[in-house]
Design a protein around this motif. Structure first.
Motif, PDB file in Angstrom:
ATOM      1  N   LYS A  37       5.090   0.261  -2.934  1.00  0.00           N
ATOM      2  CA  LYS A  37       4.985  -0.498  -4.187  1.00  0.00           C
ATOM      3  C   LYS A  37       3.522  -0.560  -4.612  1.00  0.00           C
ATOM      4  O   LYS A  37       2.641  -0.899  -3.820  1.00  0.00           O
ATOM      5  N   LYS A  38       3.286  -0.197  -5.861  1.00  0.00           N
ATOM      6  CA  LYS A  38       1.905  -0.085  -6.326  1.00  0.00           C
ATOM      7  C   LYS A  38       1.348  -1.434  -6.771  1.00  0.00           C
ATOM      8  O   LYS A  38       1.105  -1.698  -7.950  1.00  0.00           O
ATOM      9  N   ASP A  39       1.173  -2.323  -5.812  1.00  0.00           N
ATOM     10  CA  ASP A  39       0.453  -3.565  -6.077  1.00  0.00           C
ATOM     11  C   ASP A  39      -0.557  -3.775  -4.964  1.00  0.00           C
ATOM     12  O   ASP A  39      -0.496  -3.135  -3.911  1.00  0.00           O
ATOM     13  N   HIS A  40      -1.495  -4.667  -5.212  1.00  0.00           N
ATOM     14  CA  HIS A  40      -2.619  -4.829  -4.306  1.00  0.00           C
ATOM     15  C   HIS A  40      -2.169  -5.246  -2.906  1.00  0.00           C
ATOM     16  O   HIS A  40      -2.639  -4.709  -1.896  1.00  0.00           O
ATOM     17  N   ALA A  41      -1.249  -6.199  -2.823  1.00  0.00           N
ATOM     18  CA  ALA A  41      -0.822  -6.709  -1.524  1.00  0.00           C
ATOM     19  C   ALA A  41      -0.135  -5.621  -0.705  1.00  0.00           C
ATOM     20  O   ALA A  41      -0.377  -5.489   0.496  1.00  0.00           O
ATOM     21  N   SER A  42       0.724  -4.841  -1.346  1.00  0.00           N
ATOM     22  CA  SER A  42       1.460  -3.800  -0.620  1.00  0.00           C
ATOM     23  C   SER A  42       0.528  -2.723  -0.100  1.00  0.00           C
ATOM     24  O   SER A  42       0.639  -2.281   1.053  1.00  0.00           O
ATOM     25  N   ILE A  43      -0.405  -2.288  -0.939  1.00  0.00           N
ATOM     26  CA  ILE A  43      -1.324  -1.232  -0.519  1.00  0.00           C
ATOM     27  C   ILE A  43      -2.266  -1.729   0.578  1.00  0.00           C
ATOM     28  O   ILE A  43      -2.547  -1.020   1.544  1.00  0.00           O
ATOM     29  N   THR A  44      -2.725  -2.981   0.443  1.00  0.00           N
ATOM     30  CA  THR A  44      -3.597  -3.534   1.479  1.00  0.00           C
ATOM     31  C   THR A  44      -2.862  -3.635   2.805  1.00  0.00           C
ATOM     32  O   THR A  44      -3.405  -3.303   3.866  1.00  0.00           O
ATOM     33  N   ALA A  45      -1.603  -4.093   2.765  1.00  0.00           N
ATOM     34  CA  ALA A  45      -0.807  -4.178   3.992  1.00  0.00           C
ATOM     35  C   ALA A  45      -0.599  -2.795   4.600  1.00  0.00           C
ATOM     36  O   ALA A  45      -0.669  -2.624   5.825  1.00  0.00           O
ATOM     37  N   ALA A  46      -0.343  -1.791   3.744  1.00  0.00           N
ATOM     38  CA  ALA A  46      -0.164  -0.426   4.236  1.00  0.00           C
ATOM     39  C   ALA A  46      -1.459   0.104   4.852  1.00  0.00           C
ATOM     40  O   ALA A  46      -1.437   0.818   5.866  1.00  0.00           O
ATOM     41  N   LEU A  47      -2.593  -0.230   4.236  1.00  0.00           N
ATOM     42  CA  LEU A  47      -3.892   0.189   4.773  1.00  0.00           C
ATOM     43  C   LEU A  47      -4.130  -0.407   6.160  1.00  0.00           C
ATOM     44  O   LEU A  47      -4.564   0.290   7.084  1.00  0.00           O
ATOM     45  N   ILE A  48      -3.850  -1.696   6.304  1.00  0.00           N
ATOM     46  CA  ILE A  48      -4.062  -2.359   7.589  1.00  0.00           C
ATOM     47  C   ILE A  48      -3.161  -1.761   8.656  1.00  0.00           C
ATOM     48  O   ILE A  48      -3.592  -1.482   9.780  1.00  0.00           O
ATOM     49  N   GLN A  49      -1.885  -1.524   8.301  1.00  0.00           N
ATOM     50  CA  GLN A  49      -0.955  -0.948   9.264  1.00  0.00           C
ATOM     51  C   GLN A  49      -1.367   0.471   9.661  1.00  0.00           C
ATOM     52  O   GLN A  49      -1.321   0.842  10.832  1.00  0.00           O
ATOM     53  N   SER A  50      -1.800   1.255   8.673  1.00  0.00           N
ATOM     54  CA  SER A  50      -2.227   2.620   8.958  1.00  0.00           C
ATOM     55  C   SER A  50      -3.477   2.626   9.828  1.00  0.00           C
ATOM     56  O   SER A  50      -3.608   3.445  10.745  1.00  0.00           O
ATOM     57  N   GLY A 106     -15.613  10.759  12.894  1.00  0.00           N
ATOM     58  CA  GLY A 106     -14.693  10.388  11.827  1.00  0.00           C
ATOM     59  C   GLY A 106     -13.856   9.164  12.108  1.00  0.00           C
ATOM     60  O   GLY A 106     -12.871   8.908  11.400  1.00  0.00           O
ATOM     61  N   ALA A 107     -14.210   8.383  13.141  1.00  0.00           N
ATOM     62  CA  ALA A 107     -13.420   7.199  13.488  1.00  0.00           C
ATOM     63  C   ALA A 107     -13.397   6.208  12.331  1.00  0.00           C
ATOM     64  O   ALA A 107     -14.397   5.997  11.634  1.00  0.00           O
ATOM     65  N   ILE A 108     -12.237   5.585  12.117  1.00  0.00           N
ATOM     66  CA  ILE A 108     -12.077   4.599  11.055  1.00  0.00           C
ATOM     67  C   ILE A 108     -12.680   3.274  11.502  1.00  0.00           C
ATOM     68  O   ILE A 108     -12.427   2.802  12.612  1.00  0.00           O
ATOM     69  N   VAL A 109     -13.479   2.661  10.627  1.00  0.00           N
ATOM     70  CA  VAL A 109     -14.107   1.371  10.898  1.00  0.00           C
ATOM     71  C   VAL A 109     -13.342   0.305  10.122  1.00  0.00           C
ATOM     72  O   VAL A 109     -13.104   0.468   8.920  1.00  0.00           O
ATOM     73  N   THR A 110     -12.940  -0.764  10.796  1.00  0.00           N
ATOM     74  CA  THR A 110     -12.175  -1.823  10.151  1.00  0.00           C
ATOM     75  C   THR A 110     -12.954  -3.134  10.160  1.00  0.00           C
ATOM     76  O   THR A 110     -13.867  -3.326  10.977  1.00  0.00           O
ATOM     77  N   ALA A 111     -12.579  -4.025   9.263  1.00  0.00           N
ATOM     78  CA  ALA A 111     -13.207  -5.345   9.215  1.00  0.00           C
ATOM     79  C   ALA A 111     -12.792  -6.137  10.448  1.00  0.00           C
ATOM     80  O   ALA A 111     -11.602  -6.270  10.719  1.00  0.00           O
ATOM     81  N   PRO A 112     -13.741  -6.675  11.209  1.00  0.00           N
ATOM     82  CA  PRO A 112     -13.369  -7.442  12.408  1.00  0.00           C
ATOM     83  C   PRO A 112     -12.747  -8.791  12.084  1.00  0.00           C
ATOM     84  O   PRO A 112     -12.065  -9.376  12.922  1.00  0.00           O
ATOM     85  N   GLU A 152      -8.585  -4.381   7.966  1.00  0.00           N
ATOM     86  CA  GLU A 152      -8.583  -3.499   6.797  1.00  0.00           C
ATOM     87  C   GLU A 152      -9.711  -2.470   6.925  1.00  0.00           C
ATOM     88  O   GLU A 152     -10.843  -2.823   7.276  1.00  0.00           O
ATOM     89  N   PRO A 153      -9.445  -1.199   6.674  1.00  0.00           N
ATOM     90  CA  PRO A 153     -10.497  -0.181   6.793  1.00  0.00           C
ATOM     91  C   PRO A 153     -11.609  -0.397   5.774  1.00  0.00           C
ATOM     92  O   PRO A 153     -11.333  -0.645   4.600  1.00  0.00           O
ATOM     93  N   VAL A 154     -12.839  -0.311   6.250  1.00  0.00           N
ATOM     94  CA  VAL A 154     -13.995  -0.523   5.373  1.00  0.00           C
ATOM     95  C   VAL A 154     -14.928   0.680   5.350  1.00  0.00           C
ATOM     96  O   VAL A 154     -15.863   0.720   4.549  1.00  0.00           O
ATOM     97  N   GLY A 155     -14.698   1.662   6.222  1.00  0.00           N
ATOM     98  CA  GLY A 155     -15.573   2.833   6.246  1.00  0.00           C
ATOM     99  C   GLY A 155     -15.160   3.786   7.348  1.00  0.00           C
ATOM    100  O   GLY A 155     -14.125   3.611   7.996  1.00  0.00           O
ATOM    101  N   ALA A 156     -15.975   4.798   7.556  1.00  0.00           N
ATOM    102  CA  ALA A 156     -15.690   5.809   8.583  1.00  0.00           C
ATOM    103  C   ALA A 156     -16.996   6.312   9.165  1.00  0.00           C
ATOM    104  O   ALA A 156     -18.039   6.330   8.500  1.00  0.00           O
ATOM    105  N   MET A 157     -16.929   6.731  10.425  1.00  0.00           N
ATOM    106  CA  MET A 157     -18.088   7.294  11.099  1.00  0.00           C
ATOM    107  C   MET A 157     -18.268   8.751  10.691  1.00  0.00           C
ATOM    108  O   MET A 157     -17.356   9.374  10.139  1.00  0.00           O
TER     109      MET A 157
END
Length: 442
Positions: free
Chosen positions: A73-86, A338-344, A392-397
């Motif tokens: 679903k193309k809304d902010h909450a759904s995409i953010t949740a998908a990002l965190i899960q991924s 290329g490791a994904i960096v997430t918000a602690p 939530e991903p915030v960057g990459a190495m």
């Protein structure tokens, strides 16, 4: 006579087994040249780097990923949740890769010990085999043919009775070592297959994250003007700041000033219109409404609960020598390319961009006077003014040879992420916040 013949047969049998084992030991010793002489703690990560370069996603896999993204679903909450899960899935795969690498190093260590054991016994086996060969060329005399040689026959029997058991024992040990070496070699190949499969899954998950981030950026197109203005102000403050402390202080002061101006403008508008306060203009908002945090837990209450922002191991800790005559004000985490960096933790992005010797720098305002500083990334995927949730991903190495100054003996540079926690402008030891699973304490 029959006893001596049985002894000679045992010798020849033992000689054959030992000869085969000895040849195998020599071949194993020669094969040893194909491996490093001592285990290298960074070798498993170097092996990962090599495998990851060879992994490519098929067009069918890419099409499936695109289809999966399309169903969200193309809304902010759904995409953010998908990002965190991924991001969680990608980091779980990264942790699996780290564990496989550690297991591979252990197996290679076992293999080195076995080969060292074989090499150490090479000279002893050569001497025994030489003696057996001489005995085979000059067998002891038969008592019934030359009775006067009876004494020589008895002496030979005594000698053989002493040699054969020792030879058998050495041969059994050798064969056991070779069998164990075969098992270890098979285990190494199995772990390498697991590593390849895990890297393939991780590559696909990174692609999914990239596609989700693109979808999120398209969704937030209407807020890009506000975020761009926020970023320009942050960059201007960064250019004037001489230290990290000054930068955080100036950013916080600017944020407070903007909040006060927004409140004053809203109050004035309410008074002029003589009605309930209207929503302030988007451009005046320090944080986009669609990404506000609602009930963030106090950062101080998260001690022992925070996972490392990136999968890896802490190589240098707060308070240790930084190699430049000073002490570390944070922790340095060695990770993968290329490791994904997430918000602690939940927080607002106070600054995102380059800053002096820190390179790409990200500062999160975690509330209650706490700030989280992340440095060493090659790419930051959030902007100043945004809010992020924990995980939530915030960057990459970056890649291994670019992202860090830490190099292993084989020349591979290891990407490193610098993590610093600050309270009221002063660095604090982040160790109490790390969960045991990720802190290296267990």
């Amino acid at each position: 006579m029959s006893e001596i013949e049985r002894s000679r047969a045992s010798i020849l049998h033992g000689c054959g087994i030992a000869a085969v084992a000895f040849v195998l030991s020599l071949s194993a010793a020669r094969a040893e040249n194909t491996l490093d002489q001592a285990p290298d703690p960074d070798k498993s990560r170097a092996e990962y780097e090599q495998v990851s370069k060879d992994i490519t996603l098929s067009s069918e896999r890419l099409a499936k990923l695109a289809a999966d993204i399309a169903t969200i679903k193309k809304d902010h909450a759904s995409i953010t949740a998908a990002l965190i899960q991924s991001a969680m899935t990608e980091q779980k795969l990264g942790q699996d890769i780290e564990d496989i690498g550690a297991k591979l190093e252990g197996l290679k260590g076992e293999e080195q010990k076995i080969r060292a054991s074989l090499a150490a016994r090479r000279d002893v086996l050569a001497e025994v085999l030489g003696a057996l060969q001489r005995m085979g060329l000059n067998p002891p005399p038969a008592i019934l043919v030359k009775p006067e040689d009876a004494l020589s026959s008895v002496r030979s029997a005594i000698l053989l009775g002493a040699v054969v058991p020792e030879l058998r024992q050495q041969t059994e040990i050798l064969l056991a070592d070779l069998k164990e070496q075969s098992r270890v070699t098979a285990s190494i190949e199995a772990e390498r297959a697991r590593l390849t499969a895990a890297v393939g899954e991780q590559t696909a998950e990174k692609k999914r994250l990239s596609m989700l981030l693109e979808a999120k950026q398209k969704l937030e197109a209407d807020t890009q003007t506000a975020l761009a203005a926020e970023e320009q102000r942050s960059q201007a403050l960064a250019a004037k700041a001489g230290s990290l402390k000054e930068l955080i202080a100036s950013l916080e002061a600017d944020k407070a000033r903007k909040a006060a101006n927004a409140a004053k403008a809203a109050e004035q508008k309410s008074a002029d219109a003589d009605k309930a306060p209207a929503e302030p203009e988007l451009a005046s908002l320090p944080v986009p409404e669609a990404n506000r945090l609602t009930a963030a837990a106090p950062f101080a209450a998260l001690q022992g609960q925070i996972a490392l922002p990136v999968i890896g191991k802490i190589k240098r800790r707060y308070g240790a020598d930084d190699g430049n005559g000073a002490v570390m004000l944070g922790d340095m985490v060695a990770t993968q390319s290329g490791a994904i960096v997430t918000a602690p933790a939940d927080g607002n992005v106070l600054y995102a961009g380059p800053f002096r010797s820190y390179g790409q720098l990200l500062i999160l305002n975690a509330g209650d006077g706490y700030h989280v500083v992340l440095a060493g990334m090659s790419r930051i995927s959030v902007a100043s003014g945004q809010s992020v949730l924990a995980g939530e991903p915030v960057g990459a190495m970056g890649e291994a040879r670019v992202a860090s100054t830490s190099a292993s003996k084989n020349g591979n540079a290891t990407p490193e992420l610098y993590v610093e926690f600050r309270k009221d402008g002063k660095p604090v030891d982040p160790t109490p916040w790390w969960a045991d699973r990720f802190s290296g304490r267990t």
